[in-house]
Write an enzyme that holds these catalytic residues in place. Structure first.
Site, PDB file in Angstrom:
ATOM      1  N   GLY A 109     -54.848 -24.427  -3.979  1.00 51.44           N
ATOM      2  CA  GLY A 109     -53.644 -24.247  -4.796  1.00 51.44           C
ATOM      3  C   GLY A 109     -52.605 -23.392  -4.108  1.00 51.44           C
ATOM      4  O   GLY A 109     -51.438 -23.364  -4.509  1.00 51.44           O
ATOM      5  N   GLU A 116     -28.762  -5.907  -3.804  1.00 50.82           N
ATOM      6  CA  GLU A 116     -28.539  -7.204  -3.150  1.00 50.82           C
ATOM      7  C   GLU A 116     -27.550  -7.033  -1.999  1.00 50.82           C
ATOM      8  O   GLU A 116     -26.456  -6.493  -2.189  1.00 50.82           O
ATOM      9  CB  GLU A 116     -28.004  -8.218  -4.165  1.00 50.82           C
ATOM     10  CG  GLU A 116     -27.555  -9.543  -3.583  1.00 50.82           C
ATOM     11  CD  GLU A 116     -28.619 -10.232  -2.743  1.00 50.82           C
ATOM     12  OE1 GLU A 116     -28.328 -10.562  -1.578  1.00 50.82           O
ATOM     13  OE2 GLU A 116     -29.745 -10.439  -3.260  1.00 50.82           O
ATOM     14  N   HIS A 172     -29.785 -35.147 -31.518  1.00 50.88           N
ATOM     15  CA  HIS A 172     -29.278 -33.977 -32.244  1.00 50.88           C
ATOM     16  C   HIS A 172     -30.304 -33.525 -33.277  1.00 50.88           C
ATOM     17  O   HIS A 172     -30.924 -34.356 -33.932  1.00 50.88           O
ATOM     18  CB  HIS A 172     -27.963 -34.337 -32.947  1.00 50.88           C
ATOM     19  CG  HIS A 172     -27.450 -33.251 -33.840  1.00 50.88           C
ATOM     20  ND1 HIS A 172     -26.752 -32.164 -33.354  1.00 50.88           N
ATOM     21  CD2 HIS A 172     -27.551 -33.080 -35.189  1.00 50.88           C
ATOM     22  CE1 HIS A 172     -26.442 -31.369 -34.370  1.00 50.88           C
ATOM     23  NE2 HIS A 172     -26.913 -31.908 -35.502  1.00 50.88           N
ATOM     24  N   CYS A 174     -48.543 -20.798  -4.617  1.00 46.58           N
ATOM     25  CA  CYS A 174     -47.924 -21.228  -5.875  1.00 46.58           C
ATOM     26  C   CYS A 174     -48.841 -21.026  -7.076  1.00 46.58           C
ATOM     27  O   CYS A 174     -48.491 -20.358  -8.037  1.00 46.58           O
ATOM     28  CB  CYS A 174     -47.514 -22.696  -5.776  1.00 46.58           C
ATOM     29  SG  CYS A 174     -46.822 -23.361  -7.305  1.00 46.58           S
ATOM     30  N   ASP A 206     -42.948 -24.951   2.776  1.00 47.64           N
ATOM     31  CA  ASP A 206     -42.261 -23.742   3.214  1.00 47.64           C
ATOM     32  C   ASP A 206     -42.237 -23.575   4.730  1.00 47.64           C
ATOM     33  O   ASP A 206     -41.285 -23.019   5.284  1.00 47.64           O
ATOM     34  CB  ASP A 206     -42.919 -22.507   2.595  1.00 47.64           C
ATOM     35  CG  ASP A 206     -42.618 -22.358   1.111  1.00 47.64           C
ATOM     36  OD1 ASP A 206     -41.826 -23.167   0.590  1.00 47.64           O
ATOM     37  OD2 ASP A 206     -43.164 -21.441   0.478  1.00 47.64           O
ATOM     38  N   LYS A 262     -45.008 -17.060 -14.042  1.00 44.75           N
ATOM     39  CA  LYS A 262     -44.518 -17.650 -15.295  1.00 44.75           C
ATOM     40  C   LYS A 262     -45.368 -17.201 -16.483  1.00 44.75           C
ATOM     41  O   LYS A 262     -44.852 -17.028 -17.597  1.00 44.75           O
ATOM     42  CB  LYS A 262     -44.497 -19.178 -15.213  1.00 44.75           C
ATOM     43  CG  LYS A 262     -43.658 -19.744 -14.091  1.00 44.75           C
ATOM     44  CD  LYS A 262     -42.298 -19.078 -13.967  1.00 44.75           C
ATOM     45  CE  LYS A 262     -41.684 -19.297 -12.601  1.00 44.75           C
ATOM     46  NZ  LYS A 262     -42.178 -18.402 -11.565  1.00 44.75           N
TER      47      LYS A 262
END
Length: 464
Positions: free
Chosen positions: A40, A203, A443, A43, A310, A52
């Site tokens: 795995g 940053e 809707h 991730c 990656d 998450k």
């Protein structure tokens, strides 16, 4: 040394590698996969999934504090950080175990160990029981990446953390510094800030979430600051002085250096590809800044050797790696393969509020010479968003004024990481503004805002 022959060998069992192995097996190949740590990959074990799970805990915690808004009562609201982490690890373990099941189901031979490529078409695997000698005409490199560590900012696991440390915290930060505001940095900042940490984000670029559309970045900055975060842009952490239970950060901003004290630092300044120790240079593989250079079909230039995910460069996203894995397996099997287009891959950031995007930013579209039409729609104009108590957000769409092509879509707000796929499908199908305007959206849903944003680009918006 035991010798084994295969049609395909995959090195790395992350979301790129294990998917490539499964697809290869589906196409009738005899497949082996080599993994040195966890099935795995990052991730499932230390990235997308456990983060998450933790962010979901923070989201529920946040909603519990808002109970009164919804006519509910929740008293003595608190959290157990150890229990939050335990749930996160349990989720990761469940999915990692599931990969083992998928390997068996698809008859993929798994070798747990460290791989090297002594010559073309051969893989040597050092395992706990000795060495295994594997051979195959086709080999896929899917070794992934790891956290970049800058000189003087190296993690120690105590007061200075990488993402791995942040997923198994040794303490709850009281005063937290997050270096880097990309997806990883801002997600951890959001998690710990929600749980009560006094959070500062530094940053180096001129805005947070710098790969996103500038308008979305500005919206996000306001939302983060409203939650109590301190955002320092165009700033750089020069060094860290570690003193037992505290860290003094030397932060350069506007040409001056400020000293600020924290009890915890999370470094999220990018990643580096896992290219070392494989023997790639000797094979003639070209590497640029820790990433393997490939063509659009992930071919390295060395016959029978591919690189996906990656290790093959940006965008550094699990779903990009998985799609490349399928593409390469199809290519090897002689099937018609479609190259992955980076500009059609969605990016999702699970901070609060969520951020999601696909395609070109407004600035990039203009830079490429497009004459554009831009539409926007705010969450406050959507009935479902108001009913959910999630009025803070917006959806932005960018179209080619000449052809009606959807060039880009950018969102911030509740559940936008789920909504973005609608635009991803639209781009894949080469949908025009007319197609989207003639589509009936259900809707009440948040997706209606996607419709309204398109309408706004052509001066036909209804609900603002």
């Amino acid at each position: 040394m035991a010798k084994h022959s295969f049609d395909l060998i995959v090195i790395g069992a992350g979301p790129g590698g294990y998917v490539a192995a499964i697809r290869g097996a589906q196409l009738g190949m005899k497949v082996a996969i080599v993994e040195r740590e966890h099935l795995g990959g990052i991730c499932l074990n230390w990235g997308c999934i456990p983060t998450k799970a933790m962010l979901r805990s923070a989201e529920v915690f946040h909603l519990m504090h808002r109970a009164k808004e919804f006519g509910l009562k929740a008293e003595g609201v608190g959290y157990d950080l150890d229990a939050v982490v335990k749930r996160s690890r349990k989720v990761a373990a469940q999915l990692s175990g599931g990969i083992g099941h998928l390997m068996k189901k698809n008859k993929v031979t798994v070798f747990m160990g460290t791989a090297t490529l002594p010559t073309k078409g051969r893989v040597s695997v050092k395992t706990d029981k000795g060495n295994e000698d594997l051979s195959a005409k086709n080999i896929v490199l899917a070794t992934g990446a790891r956290a970049r560590e800058l000189p003087g900012l190296e993690a120690d696991g105590k007061r200075v953390w990488t993402y791995k440390h942040a997923l198994q915290p040794v303490h709850m930060p009281k005063k937290l510094l997050v270096i880097g505001s990309g997806a990883i940095g801002i997600e951890f900042a959001s998690f710990y800030n929600t749980l009560g940490a006094d959070t500062t984000v530094v940053e180096v670029m001129d805005r947070v979430l710098p790969v996103e559309d500038a308008e979305i970045s500005a919206f996000a900055k306001k939302a983060f600051e409203k939650q109590g975060m301190k955002i320092m842009q165009k700033a750089m952490v020069q060094k860290l002085d570690r003193k037992g239970d505290s860290v003094t950060a030397h932060i350069e901003v506007n040409g001056k250096t400020e000293k600020m004290d924290f009890d915890t630092v999370i470094s999220a300044v990018g990643i580096v590809g896992n290219v070392e120790g494989l023997g790639l240079e000797a094979l003639g593989v070209k590497i640029d800044r820790t990433h393997v250079l490939t063509d659009e079909f992930c071919r390295t230039g060395v016959e029978g050797l591919y690189a996906i995910g990656d290790i093959a460069g940006a965008p550094w996203l699990a779903h990009k790696a998985s799609h490349e894995g399928v593409m390469v397996a199809d290519l090897i099997a002689g099937k018609h393969a479609h190259p992955v287009k980076p500009e059609s891959i969605a990016g999702c950031t699970y901070c609060h509020p969520q951020v999601a995007s696909v395609g070109y930013t407004e600035a990039k579209a203009k830079e490429l010479g497009f004459d554009i039409k831009v539409g926007r729609f705010p969450f406050i104009g959507n009935g479902k968003a108001i009913a959910l108590g999630e009025e803070n957000g917006m959806i932005k769409t960018i179209f080619d004024a000449k052809t009606g092509e959807l060039l880009g879509a950018h969102m911030i707000g509740a559940e936008v990481t789920e909504l973005i796929q609608g635009y991803v499908v639209g781009r894949q199908l080469e949908t025009t503004e007319e197609d989207l305007m003639n589509t009936v959206f259900p809707h009440p849903t948040l997706s209606e805002m996607m419709h309204e944003s398109v309408l706004d680009a052509y001066d036909r918006v209804i609900h603002v």
